[in-house]
Design a protein around this motif. Structure first.
Motif, PDB file in Angstrom:
ATOM      1  N   THR A 122       0.842  -1.192   0.000  1.00 54.80           N
ATOM      2  CA  THR A 122       0.000   0.000   0.000  1.00 54.80           C
ATOM      3  C   THR A 122       0.876   1.239   0.000  1.00 54.80           C
ATOM      4  OG1 THR A 122      -1.762   1.223   1.132  1.00 54.80           O
ATOM      5  CG2 THR A 122      -0.184   0.066   2.528  1.00 54.80           C
ATOM      6  N   GLU A 123       0.402   2.236  -0.670  1.00 57.11           N
ATOM      7  CA  GLU A 123       1.076   3.533  -0.677  1.00 57.11           C
ATOM      8  C   GLU A 123       0.391   4.491   0.291  1.00 57.11           C
ATOM      9  OE1 GLU A 123      -2.032   3.741  -3.971  1.00 57.11           O
ATOM     10  OE2 GLU A 123      -0.905   2.266  -2.819  1.00 57.11           O
ATOM     11  N   SER A 124      -0.589   3.982   1.035  1.00 58.22           N
ATOM     12  CA  SER A 124      -1.405   4.811   1.923  1.00 58.22           C
ATOM     13  C   SER A 124      -1.326   4.301   3.359  1.00 58.22           C
ATOM     14  CB  SER A 124      -2.861   4.793   1.447  1.00 58.22           C
ATOM     15  OG  SER A 124      -3.712   5.410   2.364  1.00 58.22           O
ATOM     16  N   ASP A 125      -1.157   5.215   4.302  1.00 61.77           N
ATOM     17  CA  ASP A 125      -1.077   4.830   5.721  1.00 61.77           C
ATOM     18  C   ASP A 125      -2.348   4.129   6.205  1.00 61.77           C
ATOM     19  OD1 ASP A 125       1.517   5.768   6.279  1.00 61.77           O
ATOM     20  OD2 ASP A 125       0.793   7.832   6.500  1.00 61.77           O
ATOM     21  N   ASN A 126      -3.497   4.560   5.700  1.00 64.73           N
ATOM     22  CA  ASN A 126      -4.753   4.017   6.224  1.00 64.73           C
ATOM     23  C   ASN A 126      -5.093   2.625   5.687  1.00 64.73           C
ATOM     24  OD1 ASN A 126      -5.616   4.551   3.642  1.00 64.73           O
ATOM     25  ND2 ASN A 126      -6.979   6.240   4.201  1.00 64.73           N
ATOM     26  N   LYS A 127      -4.238   2.071   4.824  1.00 67.78           N
ATOM     27  CA  LYS A 127      -4.459   0.717   4.322  1.00 67.78           C
ATOM     28  C   LYS A 127      -3.459  -0.286   4.906  1.00 67.78           C
ATOM     29  CE  LYS A 127      -7.999   1.294   1.602  1.00 67.78           C
ATOM     30  NZ  LYS A 127      -9.270   0.564   1.827  1.00 67.78           N
ATOM     31  N   ILE A 128      -2.556   0.193   5.736  1.00 64.15           N
ATOM     32  CA  ILE A 128      -1.555  -0.705   6.324  1.00 64.15           C
ATOM     33  C   ILE A 128      -2.212  -1.791   7.162  1.00 64.15           C
ATOM     34  CG2 ILE A 128       0.342  -0.841   7.985  1.00 64.15           C
ATOM     35  CD1 ILE A 128       1.298   1.872   6.982  1.00 64.15           C
ATOM     36  N   ASN A 262      -8.040   1.399  -3.659  1.00 65.29           N
ATOM     37  CA  ASN A 262      -8.146   2.074  -4.959  1.00 65.29           C
ATOM     38  C   ASN A 262      -7.359   3.370  -4.954  1.00 65.29           C
ATOM     39  OD1 ASN A 262      -9.966   0.278  -6.348  1.00 65.29           O
ATOM     40  ND2 ASN A 262     -11.548   0.948  -4.906  1.00 65.29           N
ATOM     41  N   PRO A 263      -6.788   3.770  -6.104  1.00 68.62           N
ATOM     42  CA  PRO A 263      -6.809   3.079  -7.395  1.00 68.62           C
ATOM     43  C   PRO A 263      -5.866   1.887  -7.412  1.00 68.62           C
ATOM     44  CG  PRO A 263      -5.450   5.034  -7.553  1.00 68.62           C
ATOM     45  CD  PRO A 263      -6.058   5.059  -6.182  1.00 68.62           C
ATOM     46  N   THR A 264      -6.122   0.952  -8.313  1.00 64.18           N
ATOM     47  CA  THR A 264      -5.299  -0.251  -8.428  1.00 64.18           C
ATOM     48  C   THR A 264      -3.945   0.067  -9.041  1.00 64.18           C
ATOM     49  OG1 THR A 264      -7.234  -1.664  -8.680  1.00 64.18           O
ATOM     50  CG2 THR A 264      -5.148  -2.539  -9.489  1.00 64.18           C
ATOM     51  N   HIS A 265      -2.896  -0.520  -8.463  1.00 66.38           N
ATOM     52  CA  HIS A 265      -1.558  -0.513  -9.064  1.00 66.38           C
ATOM     53  C   HIS A 265      -1.086  -1.957  -9.097  1.00 66.38           C
ATOM     54  CE1 HIS A 265      -1.368   3.831  -8.671  1.00 66.38           C
ATOM     55  NE2 HIS A 265      -1.634   3.733  -7.376  1.00 66.38           N
ATOM     56  N   ASN A 282      -3.056  -0.054 -14.436  1.00 64.20           N
ATOM     57  CA  ASN A 282      -3.579   1.024 -13.590  1.00 64.20           C
ATOM     58  C   ASN A 282      -4.934   1.493 -14.093  1.00 64.20           C
ATOM     59  OD1 ASN A 282      -3.129   4.089 -14.843  1.00 64.20           O
ATOM     60  ND2 ASN A 282      -1.802   2.558 -15.798  1.00 64.20           N
ATOM     61  N   ASN A 283      -5.558   2.333 -13.286  1.00 65.74           N
ATOM     62  CA  ASN A 283      -6.838   2.954 -13.643  1.00 65.74           C
ATOM     63  C   ASN A 283      -7.942   1.923 -13.887  1.00 65.74           C
ATOM     64  OD1 ASN A 283      -7.938   5.469 -13.688  1.00 65.74           O
ATOM     65  ND2 ASN A 283      -6.946   6.142 -15.575  1.00 65.74           N
ATOM     66  N   SER A 284      -7.910   0.816 -13.172  1.00 62.28           N
ATOM     67  CA  SER A 284      -8.995  -0.160 -13.286  1.00 62.28           C
ATOM     68  C   SER A 284     -10.279   0.443 -12.726  1.00 62.28           C
ATOM     69  CB  SER A 284      -8.634  -1.437 -12.519  1.00 62.28           C
ATOM     70  OG  SER A 284      -7.467  -2.029 -13.052  1.00 62.28           O
ATOM     71  N   HIS A 285     -11.383   0.225 -13.416  1.00 64.09           N
ATOM     72  CA  HIS A 285     -12.637   0.855 -12.992  1.00 64.09           C
ATOM     73  C   HIS A 285     -13.817   0.112 -13.603  1.00 64.09           C
ATOM     74  CE1 HIS A 285     -11.751   2.523 -16.944  1.00 64.09           C
ATOM     75  NE2 HIS A 285     -13.039   2.691 -17.093  1.00 64.09           N
ATOM     76  N   TYR A 286     -14.988   0.229 -12.967  1.00 65.12           N
ATOM     77  CA  TYR A 286     -16.205  -0.283 -13.568  1.00 65.12           C
ATOM     78  C   TYR A 286     -16.472   0.511 -14.841  1.00 65.12           C
ATOM     79  CZ  TYR A 286     -16.922  -2.393  -8.960  1.00 65.12           C
ATOM     80  OH  TYR A 286     -16.781  -3.103  -7.787  1.00 65.12           O
ATOM     81  N   ILE A 287     -16.961  -0.163 -15.878  1.00 63.75           N
ATOM     82  CA  ILE A 287     -16.993   0.458 -17.201  1.00 63.75           C
ATOM     83  C   ILE A 287     -17.900   1.677 -17.295  1.00 63.75           C
ATOM     84  CG2 ILE A 287     -16.281  -1.553 -18.534  1.00 63.75           C
ATOM     85  CD1 ILE A 287     -19.238  -2.136 -19.043  1.00 63.75           C
ATOM     86  N   ASN A 288     -18.794   1.881 -16.336  1.00 61.21           N
ATOM     87  CA  ASN A 288     -19.664   3.055 -16.426  1.00 61.21           C
ATOM     88  C   ASN A 288     -19.000   4.316 -15.873  1.00 61.21           C
ATOM     89  OD1 ASN A 288     -19.700   2.367 -13.730  1.00 61.21           O
ATOM     90  ND2 ASN A 288     -21.899   2.650 -13.464  1.00 61.21           N
ATOM     91  N   LYS A 289     -17.761   4.202 -15.372  1.00 57.60           N
ATOM     92  CA  LYS A 289     -17.126   5.373 -14.760  1.00 57.60           C
ATOM     93  C   LYS A 289     -16.604   6.351 -15.811  1.00 57.60           C
ATOM     94  CE  LYS A 289     -13.349   6.883 -11.768  1.00 57.60           C
ATOM     95  NZ  LYS A 289     -12.191   6.477 -10.942  1.00 57.60           N
ATOM     96  N   TYR A 290     -15.901   5.844 -16.809  1.00 62.04           N
ATOM     97  CA  TYR A 290     -15.292   6.695 -17.829  1.00 62.04           C
ATOM     98  C   TYR A 290     -16.041   6.543 -19.148  1.00 62.04           C
ATOM     99  CZ  TYR A 290     -10.823   7.833 -15.446  1.00 62.04           C
ATOM    100  OH  TYR A 290      -9.844   8.313 -14.611  1.00 62.04           O
TER     101      TYR A 290
END
Length: 484
Positions: A122-128, A262-265, A282-290
């Protein structure tokens, strides 16, 4: 800059003819990806007469547009499952890796198969804390984890665990080899599209483009089943789109990594033709997002250039069917009708184990994972199931409301003879007309300005500028016919 899967840049594949007559068989496998070929592999020495068909050429679909990790390490999902279910799913993935290793070794398949330790980070403290919970799950199941605060490359990382026993390979080479192996005992027809399955007296009739196949058993191994009845996949899954970028690399250590949250790496090294590359998903998303795929393309390349490398060798996209509980749908749908789908971006292991599960069911061999993967189960995560249905329903409604988008250039949607018509004008000024509705469940289509396709924002069907279906669940084209 290339726009093609790195695995498909150098194709060398024996092609098989299309079906040109009505035939009968004992078992029909629909789909020539890793699930279909694995199923055929496990059944080929039985007394059954087996036929496999694919709507394209085998090896050119979802499997060869993947990152091709052979890993049991997931993006932080095991600790979210009930302990017995999490352990059973982990066991299935470990079993799948053993099966793959055995197939490759026993058949001396050259597919760039190599050891590749997996990192969950994780690159985020809150996901450790999530990773620590995942680490605890692994340790409780006798899997060692090495804790670190970095990855083998310079990439944002606050906390990681390294886990051995994982691998990577070249999926196209593997599929091509399997195709050659099963061809000795299985009839293979390429460029043969299944349109419908009709139940007869003690058998099924599968209607293809021009012919009919009568069979006792049907196994559907397509990424998204083309039939809606019996399984109701549109209400039990959602399509996720991913952007895969490959850059040149001087990394000598083989590894793969995925983050939690999220986002996925997702990252892996590649050794191909004595050259080294780094593949970044990267940038994985449900198809209705973009809806604006050009913005998606720019955002994805921006992530790549900011985090990995400005040197891009090739890029490509892929789609996966996601289930609410992270577990695939594998098994019997109705008497003698089987399905393998919903691999949740982990097709190499889930596709392989699906072949073993389905073949064991047909051959009457005990298999420990039949109930785990039961496609008729109520998904273990009801709240996520409801979220999927809200997303899919919203996509359908919005597709009907909006027709012409602000990002369209040389593209427009008009009404002609009470039908919605999509028009794309190419660089030569030639108009390409299609019917702007998906034959699957009638969502209106959105033009993809980057890949030049008409895409369904509900269930992921895709069509080229002339209306040819290039990705299901639709099995029909949307070619324009001028009817007065």
């Amino acid at each position: 800059m290339k726009n093609k899967s790195i695995w498909l840049l150098e194709k060398n594949n024996k092609l098989f003819k299309s079906l040109d007559k009505d035939i009968s068989t004992d078992i029909l496998i629909i789909g020539g990806g890793i699930a279909g070929l694995s199923t055929a592999y496990f059944l080929m020495n039985s007394n059954y007469n087996i036929t496999l068909i694919d709507k394209n050429y085998i090896g050119l679909g979802i499997t060869s547009n993947s990152s091709a990790k052979i890993s049991f390490v997931r993006e932080g999902i095991y600790h979210k499952m009930k302990k017995n279910i999490g352990k059973k799913y982990l066991d299935s993935q470990l079993e799948s890796i053993k099966i793959l290793k055995s197939i490759i070794s026993n058949n001396k398949i050259n597919c760039d198969f190599e050891v590749s330790p997996s990192y969950l980070f994780t690159e985020s403290d809150n996901k450790i804390e999530d990773i620590r919970k995942e680490e605890q799950f692994y340790r409780e199941n006798d899997i060692e984890c090495e804790v670190s605060s970095s990855l083998p490359i310079d990439f944002p990382c606050k906390y990681s665990i390294k886990i051995e026993g994982n691998y990577v390979f070249n999926p196209y080479k593997y599929l091509t080899a399997l195709k050659g192996i099963i061809n000795k005992k299985v009839k293979i027809y390429e460029k043969t599209r299944a349109l419908s399955i009709k139940e007869g007296k003690g058998n099924y009739e599968v209607i293809t483009d021009n012919n009919k196949i009568t069979t006792k058993i049907v196994i559907v191994c397509t990424q998204y089943p083309f039939f809606t009845e019996h399984l109701f996949i549109p209400f039990k899954g959602i399509i996720e789109k991913s952007f895969l970028v490959v850059s040149n690399s001087n990394i000598n250590t083989s590894f793969n990594a995925i983050n939690t949250g999220n986002p996925t790496h997702s990252i892996r090294t590649i050794n191909l033709n004595n050259k080294k590359y780094l593949l970044y998903v990267n940038n994985s998303h449900y198809i209705n997002k973009y809806n604006d795929k050009e913005k998606y393309y720019k955002d994805s390349l921006g992530n790549q250039r900011g985090l990995i490398s400005k040197d891009i060798y090739t890029w490509f996209t892929n789609q996966d069917l996601i289930t609410p509980d992270y577990i695939p749908y594998i098994g019997v749908v109705k008497d003698n009708l089987y399905v393998a789908t919903g691999f949740n971006t982990w097709g190499m292991t889930n596709g392989t184990i699906s072949g073993k599960v389905i073949s064991d069911m047909i051959l009457g061999i005990k298999n420990d994972y039949i109930e785990l993967f039961n496609p008729k189960r109520v998904p273990y995560c009801i709240s996520k199931l409801l979220l999927f249905n809200i997303n899919n329903g919203t996509s359908y409604i919005l597709s009907k409301i909006k027709q012409n988008y602000s990002f369209y250039r040389n593209v427009k949607v008009i009404t002609e003879n009470n039908k919605k018509i999509g028009i794309y004008i190419d660089d030569r000024g030639v108009e390409h007309k299609v019917y702007n509705i998906c034959p699957h469940l009638k969502c209106n289509l959105i033009f993809n300005m980057v890949e030049k396709t008409w895409d369904c924002p509900c269930h992921g069907s895709r069509f080229d500028i002339d209306g040819n279906c290039i990705c299901g669940p639709s099995v029909y084209d949307i070619k324009y016919k001028n009817i007065d």
